[in-house]
Design an enzyme around this catalytic site. Structure first.
Site, short mmCIF file in Angstrom:
data_model
loop_
_atom_site.label_atom_id
_atom_site.label_comp_id
_atom_site.label_asym_id
_atom_site.label_seq_id
_atom_site.Cartn_x
_atom_site.Cartn_y
_atom_site.Cartn_z
N ALA A 29 95.18 80.80 43.70
CA ALA A 29 96.51 80.21 43.85
C ALA A 29 96.43 78.75 43.42
CB ALA A 29 97.05 80.37 45.27
N HIS A 34 93.68 71.53 42.14
CA HIS A 34 92.50 72.19 41.59
C HIS A 34 92.26 71.74 40.15
CE1 HIS A 34 93.80 75.40 44.59
NE2 HIS A 34 92.55 75.16 44.97
N ASP A 147 91.14 68.54 52.43
CA ASP A 147 90.39 69.25 53.47
C ASP A 147 89.20 68.37 53.86
OD1 ASP A 147 91.92 71.76 53.46
OD2 ASP A 147 91.18 71.91 51.41
N SER A 183 97.72 75.55 48.22
CA SER A 183 98.14 76.91 47.85
C SER A 183 99.18 77.42 48.84
CB SER A 183 96.94 77.85 47.83
OG SER A 183 95.93 77.28 47.02
N ARG A 184 99.09 76.97 50.09
CA ARG A 184 100.01 77.44 51.12
C ARG A 184 101.44 76.94 50.91
NH1 ARG A 184 97.01 79.58 55.49
NH2 ARG A 184 94.82 79.06 55.27
O1 PAF Z 1 88.87 74.84 50.17
C1 PAF Z 1 88.84 76.04 49.85
O2 PAF Z 1 89.59 76.51 48.98
C2 PAF Z 1 87.86 76.97 50.53
O3 PAF Z 1 87.69 76.63 51.87
C3 PAF Z 1 86.50 77.05 49.81
C4 PAF Z 1 85.79 75.71 49.81
C5 PAF Z 1 86.71 77.52 48.38
C6 PAF Z 1 85.60 78.06 50.53
O4 PAF Z 1 86.17 79.32 50.56
#
Ligand code: PAF
Length: 250
Positions: A29, A34, A147, A183-184
């Site tokens: 997503a 990204h 995150d 993504s959410r």
């Molecule tokens: O941040 C994320 O998208 C996920 O927590 C990760 C680091 C890909 C691990 O599944």
């Protein structure tokens, strides 16, 4: 762009790479956040690998896993435009051939914030990241500061287990109205999407964590936490079923 679905093919592809490898682990997503990590990997490394793996062990709520967006074909189109060399998109059976008998647990930083609210979440994250780093063996792996707790735990795990990869922290990418890209966000209704940037603005502006909690509540968020750690203010709050997180430097 190679699409790799098995552990064995990922290992053999990795053997064929002799220059610097950059890695961006994702759950798909994909969004501009990204893309920013991938573009940075592209400028710093000769080989760029992105993983697309919705990791089941980090979802403490099965409904959250079901709801999580999985637009794989769309993701692959974007990854082609970003000149990615390999996409590692394994089924869960490849990653968890041990049926998750082995896992990584951390006993300090993983106990607060999202770790306190989502039991088992960080064990799932750390376990899958350790597996992915061992498979891809990147020189550099890129993670977003959105995150921040996850990023910190991964940095600490890499240190604790003497992993040779460098963890590169990248600033949070935001929409024009301040909402942290996630993504959410795709799951928000139009009204929730309009309200969502208030999480960021209240975290920045409130004079204390408890004021921020009250202001979020008054705006219609169901607050999970607002707390301060490591010189930052962290917030997690629900809009409908969608849980948003963000953090800002104090
Ligand atoms: O941040 C994320 O998208 C996920 O927590 C990760 C680091 C890909 C691990 O599944």
């Amino acid at each position: 762009m190679k699409i790799v679905e098995s552990v064995a093919s990922m290992q053999s592809l990795r053997h064929s790479w002799s220059k610097r490898v950059g890695f961006v682990p994702t759950m798909g997503a994909l969004h501009e956040g990204h893309a920013t990590l991938i573009k940075r990997a592209r400028t710093e490394c000769e080989h760029v690998c992105v993983s697309l793996f919705v990791n089941p062990t980090q979802f403490n709520d099965p409904q959250d896993l079901d709801r999580y967006p999985k637009p794989k074909e769309q993701d692959l189109v974007l990854l082609r435009t970003l000149d990615v060399d390999a996409v590692f998109a394994p089924p869960a059976s490849e990653i968890y051939s041990d049926n998750y008998r082995f896992s990584v647990h951390e006993s300090l930083s993983a106990k607060i914030l999202c770790g306190a609210k989502r039991p088992g979440h960080f064990a799932g994250v750390l376990t899958v990241v350790l597996k992915l780093l061992n498979l891809v063996r990147p020189h550099k792996a890129y993670f977003g500061e959105k995150d921040f707790q996850q990023l910190r735990l991964i940095q600490e795990m890499v240190q604790a287990f003497f992993l040779p990869s460098e963890i590169v922290a990248c600033p949070t990418v935001r929409e024009a109205d301040g909402l942290a890209m996630s993504s959410r966000n795709l799951l928000l209704s139009a009204t929730e999407r309009e309200l969502a940037p208030a999480l960021y603005h209240i975290l920045v502006m409130a004079d204390s964590a408890s004021t921020a909690r009250q202001q979020l509540h008054a705006r219609g968020f169901k607050v999970d936490y607002v707390e301060e750690h490591w010189g930052r203010r962290f917030g997690a709050a629900f809009l409908g079923p969608v849980r948003l997180i963000d953090n800002v430097e104090l």
